[in-house]
Scaffold this motif. Structure first.
Motif, PDB file in Angstrom:
ATOM      1  N   GLY A   1     -12.302   2.943  -4.090  1.00 58.98           N
ATOM      2  CA  GLY A   1     -12.614   2.394  -2.785  1.00 58.98           C
ATOM      3  C   GLY A   1     -14.101   2.308  -2.513  1.00 58.98           C
ATOM      4  O   GLY A   1     -14.869   3.170  -2.923  1.00 58.98           O
TER       5      GLY A   1
ATOM      6  N   ILE B   1       0.837  -1.205   0.000  1.00 59.10           N
ATOM      7  CA  ILE B   1       0.000   0.000   0.000  1.00 59.10           C
ATOM      8  C   ILE B   1       0.872   1.255   0.000  1.00 59.10           C
ATOM      9  O   ILE B   1       0.580   2.225  -0.700  1.00 59.10           O
ATOM     10  CB  ILE B   1      -0.965  -0.009   1.206  1.00 59.10           C
TER      11      ILE B   1
ATOM     12  N   PHE C   1      -5.835  -0.415  -6.162  1.00 63.27           N
ATOM     13  CA  PHE C   1      -4.794   0.562  -6.439  1.00 63.27           C
ATOM     14  C   PHE C   1      -3.708  -0.094  -7.285  1.00 63.27           C
ATOM     15  O   PHE C   1      -3.682  -1.310  -7.454  1.00 63.27           O
ATOM     16  CB  PHE C   1      -4.204   1.131  -5.143  1.00 63.27           C
TER      17      PHE C   1
ATOM     18  N   TYR D   1      -4.156   5.937  -9.060  1.00 63.57           N
ATOM     19  CA  TYR D   1      -5.348   5.152  -9.344  1.00 63.57           C
ATOM     20  C   TYR D   1      -5.805   4.562  -8.024  1.00 63.57           C
ATOM     21  O   TYR D   1      -5.069   3.848  -7.353  1.00 63.57           O
ATOM     22  CB  TYR D   1      -5.054   4.034 -10.342  1.00 63.57           C
ATOM     23  N   PHE D   2      -7.004   4.887  -7.629  1.00 68.52           N
ATOM     24  CA  PHE D   2      -7.546   4.368  -6.378  1.00 68.52           C
ATOM     25  C   PHE D   2      -9.055   4.310  -6.500  1.00 68.52           C
ATOM     26  O   PHE D   2      -9.692   5.295  -6.866  1.00 68.52           O
ATOM     27  CB  PHE D   2      -7.163   5.280  -5.200  1.00 68.52           C
TER      28      PHE D   2
ATOM     29  N   PHE E   1     -10.903  -1.968  -1.716  1.00 67.51           N
ATOM     30  CA  PHE E   1     -10.258  -0.884  -2.442  1.00 67.51           C
ATOM     31  C   PHE E   1      -9.225  -1.458  -3.413  1.00 67.51           C
ATOM     32  O   PHE E   1      -8.686  -2.543  -3.192  1.00 67.51           O
ATOM     33  CB  PHE E   1      -9.650   0.169  -1.513  1.00 67.51           C
TER      34      PHE E   1
ATOM     35  N   TYR F   1     -12.463   6.220   4.068  1.00 67.46           N
ATOM     36  CA  TYR F   1     -11.570   7.053   3.276  1.00 67.46           C
ATOM     37  C   TYR F   1     -11.823   8.513   3.599  1.00 67.46           C
ATOM     38  O   TYR F   1     -12.951   8.927   3.764  1.00 67.46           O
ATOM     39  CB  TYR F   1     -11.810   6.816   1.771  1.00 67.46           C
TER      40      TYR F   1
ATOM     41  N   MET G   1       2.174   2.655  -3.402  1.00 65.80           N
ATOM     42  CA  MET G   1       1.180   3.001  -4.408  1.00 65.80           C
ATOM     43  C   MET G   1       1.824   3.965  -5.403  1.00 65.80           C
ATOM     44  O   MET G   1       2.546   4.873  -5.023  1.00 65.80           O
ATOM     45  CB  MET G   1      -0.031   3.659  -3.740  1.00 65.80           C
TER      46      MET G   1
END
Length: 157
Positions: free
Chosen positions: A88, A58, A95, A85-86, A93, A156, A61
Motif C-alpha cells: 500500500g 477486498i 492485494f 500479500y498487501f 494498494f 493503513y 483477500m
C-alpha cells in the motif's frame, strides 16, 4: 325498418385499429420518458454495483502462499512464505483475491489506485510464470474506472 342491435365488422376493425394506434403512441411516449430519466438512475446503480463488487473483492483477500523455487524443497513441501500479500501507498494498494471483478472465482492480483481524480481498478489473473515473490502486472491486465471526479487517498493501520 328494424333497429340496429349490433356493430358491423368494419366498425369493429376501425375501432381496434384506432385503439392500437393510441396504445402504440402512448407506449412510445413512455419509452421516451424512460430514456430521459434512465442515465441518472443507471449511473447511480452502476456506482452502487461497483462499490459492492469492490467491497466483496477486498473482503475476499486471500493468503498468498509461495513455494520454494528449488525442486528438492518443493518435493519436501516446504513453505517459504505464508501471509497476506498487501502493498500500500497513499494513492494505491495491491492485494491477491479470489473474488475479482473481471475474473471471479480465480485468484487474481488486484491494484486499486487514485489517479487524476479517478478510482482505477486493475486486475490480472495469477499465472505460473509470474514472479510470486514480487508479483507485478503485465500487458494482459484489465483496467476499469470505478469512479470519476473523486479525490481519495488511503490510510493503513
Amino acid at each position: 325498418m328494424l333497429a340496429r342491435k349490433a356493430v358491423t365488422l368494419i366498425e369493429l376493425l376501425i375501432s381496434v385499429a384506432l385503439l392500437s394506434l393510441l396504445l402504440y403512441t402512448s407506449f412510445l411516449a413512455y419509452r421516451m420518458q424512460l430514456r430521459i430519466f434512465e442515465p441518472k438512475k443507471a449511473k447511480t446503480s452502476l456506482d452502487w454495483l461497483n462499490y459492492k463488487r469492490l467491497k466483496e473483492s477486498i473482503e475476499s483477500m486471500r493468503y498468498y502462499v509461495v513455494y520454494p523455487q528449488q525442486e528438492e524443497d518443493f518435493i519436501l513441501n516446504k513453505v517459504v512464505k505464508t501471509s497476506f500479500y498487501f502493498q500500500g501507498t497513499p494513492t494505491s494498494f495491491s492485494f491477491i483475491t479470489n473474488n475479482a471483478i473481471v475474473n471471479p472465482n480465480h485468484d487474481s492480483l488486484v491494484k486499486i489506485e487514485c489517479k487524476d481524480k479517478k478510482l482505477l481498478y486493475t486486475e490480472e489473473p495469477l499465472f505460473k510464470k509470474m514472479d510470486f515473490l514480487n508479483p507485478n502486472f503485465t500487458e494482459l491486465a484489465k483496467q476499469l474506472t470505478l469512479a470519476t471526479d473523486i479525490d481519495c487517498s488511503f490510510n493503513y493501520k
